[in-house]
Design an enzyme around this catalytic site. Structure first.
Site, short mmCIF file in Angstrom:
data_model
loop_
_atom_site.label_atom_id
_atom_site.label_comp_id
_atom_site.label_asym_id
_atom_site.label_seq_id
_atom_site.Cartn_x
_atom_site.Cartn_y
_atom_site.Cartn_z
N CYS A 32 8.17 -8.50 -5.58
CA CYS A 32 7.89 -7.92 -6.90
C CYS A 32 6.39 -7.66 -7.00
O CYS A 32 5.72 -7.53 -5.96
CB CYS A 32 8.41 -8.83 -8.01
SG CYS A 32 7.66 -10.47 -8.06
N ARG A 72 10.01 -12.47 -10.78
CA ARG A 72 11.26 -11.92 -10.26
C ARG A 72 11.54 -12.31 -8.81
O ARG A 72 12.64 -12.78 -8.49
CB ARG A 72 11.25 -10.39 -10.40
CG ARG A 72 11.32 -9.93 -11.85
CD ARG A 72 10.98 -8.46 -11.98
NE ARG A 72 9.58 -8.20 -11.65
CZ ARG A 72 9.03 -7.01 -11.58
NH1 ARG A 72 9.78 -5.92 -11.78
NH2 ARG A 72 7.74 -6.88 -11.30
N ASP A 120 10.42 -6.11 -15.31
CA ASP A 120 9.38 -7.13 -15.33
C ASP A 120 9.48 -7.94 -16.62
O ASP A 120 9.33 -7.39 -17.71
CB ASP A 120 8.03 -6.41 -15.24
CG ASP A 120 6.87 -7.37 -15.14
OD1 ASP A 120 7.08 -8.58 -15.34
OD2 ASP A 120 5.76 -6.89 -14.86
P1 4NP Z 1 6.57 -10.47 -11.38
O1 4NP Z 1 5.98 -10.44 -12.86
O2 4NP Z 1 6.12 -9.20 -10.69
O3 4NP Z 1 8.04 -10.51 -11.59
O4 4NP Z 1 6.03 -11.72 -10.72
C1 4NP Z 1 4.62 -10.25 -13.13
C2 4NP Z 1 3.78 -11.33 -13.13
C3 4NP Z 1 2.44 -11.15 -13.44
C4 4NP Z 1 1.98 -9.89 -13.76
C5 4NP Z 1 2.84 -8.81 -13.76
C6 4NP Z 1 4.16 -8.99 -13.45
N1 4NP Z 1 0.61 -9.71 -14.13
O5 4NP Z 1 0.24 -8.59 -14.51
O6 4NP Z 1 -0.17 -10.68 -14.04
#
Ligand code: 4NP
Length: 170
Positions: free
Chosen positions: A20, A26, A137
């Site tokens: 991800c 995710r 997300d």
């Molecule tokens: P992930 O979610 O891609 O599912 O781990 C996110 C976690 C952090 C961020 C964006 C998406 N962020 O911008 O810090």
């Protein structure tokens, strides 16, 4: 031809990586769910399961507390420590599972010669209820978003495990 399918043995375990953006919501959920399913089926010696993020902001961090709590409520532990996805992962893994199309684009940008296209997939291509094929997300949303992620990832992982099981040579 599905080149990601191959014979699976203890000597040559099948390697999956969930990918991800941040590697804290995710993809750690995918990793934890797949590990859980494989253990439940007594197949842990046939698989190597990991996760990674296309961005490096959270490198070294455990999964987001909300993802951990959601998974724990389903009896699933999330062991991941965030790391960035890199070119070597394209070579190493048998199946590379992107959570959304932006992750897919970022992964494919590393694969300039298109050598690995056959094994880089959207996770929800394996979801029996694929919707728009993206795992949204959940980071800036509420608890319901985390539960939604868990459910779609769980369904998709079940399909993948069922598809791979016939390739296991005991
Ligand atoms: P992930 O979610 O891609 O599912 O781990 C996110 C976690 C952090 C961020 C964006 C998406 N962020 O911008 O810090």
């Amino acid at each position: 031809m599905n080149t990601y399918l191959r014979e699976i043995t203890k000597e040559n375990p099948y390697k999956l990586v969930f990918v991800c953006l941040g590697n804290i919501c995710r993809s750690p959920t995918g990793e934890g769910i797949f590990i859980h399913k494989v253990k439940e089926a007594g197949l842990e010696s046939y698989f190597y399961i990991d996760s990674a993020g296309t961005a490096a902001y959270h490198t070294g961090e455990r999964a987001d507390r909300r993802s951990q709590e959601t998974a724990n409520a389903h009896g699933v532990h999330l062991p991941s420590i965030a790391r960035r996805f890199e070119y070597a992962d394209l070579e190493e893994f048998d199946l590379i599972l992107a959570m959304d199309s932006s992750n897919l684009t970022n992964i494919n940008q590393l694969d300039r010669r298109g050598r690995f296209t056959e094994k880089v997939k959207l996770l929800r291509e394996f979801d029996p209820k694929p919707g728009n094929k993206e795992v949204p997300d959940p980071y800036y949303g509420g608890q319901r978003g985390f539960e939604n992620v868990f459910e779609m990832v769980d369904r998709s992982c079940q399909t993948i495990l069922d598809e791979l099981k016939p390739y296991i040579k005991r």
